[in-house]
Write an enzyme that holds these catalytic residues in place. Structure first.
Site, PDB file in Angstrom:
ATOM      1  N   LYS A  97      25.545   5.347 -34.725  1.00  0.00           N
ATOM      2  CA  LYS A  97      24.281   5.520 -34.014  1.00  0.00           C
ATOM      3  C   LYS A  97      23.434   6.563 -34.736  1.00  0.00           C
ATOM      4  O   LYS A  97      23.949   7.580 -35.204  1.00  0.00           O
ATOM      5  CB  LYS A  97      24.542   5.959 -32.570  1.00  0.00           C
ATOM      6  N   HIS A 134      35.247  -2.651 -25.452  1.00  0.00           N
ATOM      7  CA  HIS A 134      35.033  -1.232 -25.158  1.00  0.00           C
ATOM      8  C   HIS A 134      36.293  -0.603 -24.573  1.00  0.00           C
ATOM      9  O   HIS A 134      36.608   0.562 -24.856  1.00  0.00           O
ATOM     10  CB  HIS A 134      33.864  -1.078 -24.190  1.00  0.00           C
ATOM     11  N   HIS A 151      30.978  10.237 -31.305  1.00  0.00           N
ATOM     12  CA  HIS A 151      30.244  10.757 -30.150  1.00  0.00           C
ATOM     13  C   HIS A 151      29.297  11.882 -30.580  1.00  0.00           C
ATOM     14  O   HIS A 151      29.671  12.727 -31.389  1.00  0.00           O
ATOM     15  CB  HIS A 151      31.203  11.313 -29.095  1.00  0.00           C
ATOM     16  N   ARG A 190      33.333   0.884 -32.641  1.00  0.00           N
ATOM     17  CA  ARG A 190      32.497   0.175 -31.686  1.00  0.00           C
ATOM     18  C   ARG A 190      32.381  -1.296 -32.086  1.00  0.00           C
ATOM     19  O   ARG A 190      32.595  -1.665 -33.245  1.00  0.00           O
ATOM     20  CB  ARG A 190      31.098   0.776 -31.622  1.00  0.00           C
ATOM     21  N   ARG A 249      38.641   0.243 -27.282  1.00  0.00           N
ATOM     22  CA  ARG A 249      38.195   1.514 -27.885  1.00  0.00           C
ATOM     23  C   ARG A 249      38.690   2.683 -27.038  1.00  0.00           C
ATOM     24  O   ARG A 249      39.182   3.685 -27.564  1.00  0.00           O
ATOM     25  CB  ARG A 249      36.677   1.509 -27.988  1.00  0.00           C
ATOM     26  N   TYR A 257      38.648  11.797 -22.134  1.00  0.00           N
ATOM     27  CA  TYR A 257      40.012  11.399 -22.487  1.00  0.00           C
ATOM     28  C   TYR A 257      41.042  12.467 -22.176  1.00  0.00           C
ATOM     29  O   TYR A 257      42.238  12.176 -22.133  1.00  0.00           O
ATOM     30  CB  TYR A 257      40.058  10.972 -23.966  1.00  0.00           C
TER      31      TYR A 257
END
Length: 364
Positions: A228, A304, A330, A204, A307, A339
């Protein structure tokens, strides 16, 4: 996120929350252990918009930070719906953005009603109007999202073509523009390393700019990042990314006039009368990607989307959702499943080529 970046975020959070009511400040303080500084700062912005709307509507006459709790308790469902309409039509927020701001408010109101309590053991709020409001139904399945991404990411040979464009071709096409050419010559190793690392790892933007030199393991091809939820993880990157990183590291100290103890990995050129070098900001990385993407002929490319480009290529070559999910950081496998839809075109083309080869054999 490194300590210096985190410190700057916390300073901005304190600055923004200083203009909010005391109970909001209390809530933000309680959430510091559970939310990333970036998320908390977004919450502050969302709350400022909400409480400024309360003042603009005349529900309270005074300063934003003085708005009492009983104003929130008396808000009707229709008034909150009016606020959501304000977000949509006045601020032109998308359904997804409105959902994010509404989620921030729901979290605050839930705290005020169900967690916080007075010295008399009473909740701050007895009535929670936000509990009556539903999030927007964003009618986009994974395939729709994947189709929207189509054409905005790199495919096939474009990965290496774009990397080569950043490393060399951009300078060549701007030879006659001395300013652009010299700027590229000064920063091409750094910019190539950034692009190559994103395309070779799927990191990210916040993870890229937060890297320190010590976070790179040149033996194991990994980068230490804080994902995160403040979770530490070691993320693998490609051999090409390693080559480009090593080339950048080779010139980093001398090119950017760095003290040997300066640890941020990606840095900006010295600026100001004292020639101060600093960590490259997220916005600076966004701008450099925008610059190269536009010149390359794919202006929709962004950090992004790079990515996404990595993730699409990884899934096409490996077909391993669990590993890709971990690589991207994720929390939900449903996010990673996008994807599988993005690779449908390549699969269709592969089958088509098989049919063409079969027809050629039949003709023989």
């Amino acid at each position: 996120m490194d300590q210096e970046t985190k410190r700057r975020f916390m300073e901005r959070i304190e600055e923004k929350s200083a203009g909010l009511p005391w109970y909001v400040v209390e809530y933000i303080d309680k959430r510091k252990r559970m939310l990333s500084p970036a998320s908390l700062l977004n919450y502050c912005h969302d709350y400022i918009i909400f409480f400024d709307w309360i003042l603009a509507e005349g529900f309270y006459n005074g300063n934003r930070k003085d708005i009492p709790l009983h104003i929130l308790e008396k808000l009707t469902r229709q008034q909150v719906e009016d606020f959501l309409s304000f977000l949509e039509f006045k601020l032109q927020n998308s359904d997804l953005t409105i959902n994010r701001k509404l989620s921030a408010l729901k979290s605050l109101f839930h705290y005020l009603q169900n967690i916080a309590e007075t010295q008399e053991l009473e909740p701050y709020l007895n009535r929670n109007v936000m509990a009556k409001i539903e999030l927007n139904n964003v009618k986009e399945d994974q395939e729709t999202i994947a189709n929207r991404m189509e054409g905005k990411i790199l495919r096939g040979d474009e990965y290496e073509l774009f990397r080569q464009f950043v490393a060399h071709d951009y300078g060549e096409i701007n030879k006659d523009n001395k300013k652009l050419f010299n700027f590229h010559q000064r920063n091409c190793e750094r910019d190539t390393a950034i692009i190559s690392l994103i395309l070779g790892s799927g990191l990210r933007l916040s993870e890229i700019v937060g890297l320190d030199v010590d976070d790179i393991d040149f033996q194991k091809f990994t980068a230490r990042v804080i994902r995160k939820g403040n979770k530490e993880q070691f993320v693998y990157f490609s051999e090409q990314a390693m080559i480009d990183l090593q080339e950048y590291i080779r010139i980093r100290s001398s090119r950017y006039e760095l003290d040997k103890n300066f640890r941020p990995l990606f840095v900006a050129a010295p600026m100001g009368p004292k020639g101060t070098t600093r960590r490259l900001t997220a916005r600076s990385v966004e701008k450099l990607v925008e610059k190269y993407a536009k010149a390359f002929g794919k202006p929709a490319l962004s950090v992004h989307k790079l990515r996404h480009s990595f993730a699409t290529r990884y899934q096409m070559e490996n077909n391993d959702i669990p590993k890709l999910r971990r690589q991207l950081g994720h929390t939900s496998v449903q996010t990673t499943m996008i994807y599988t839809h993005l690779t449908n075109t390549e699969l269709k083309d592969a089958v088509k080529k098989m049919d063409e080869r079969k027809n050629d054999v039949d003709d023989e």
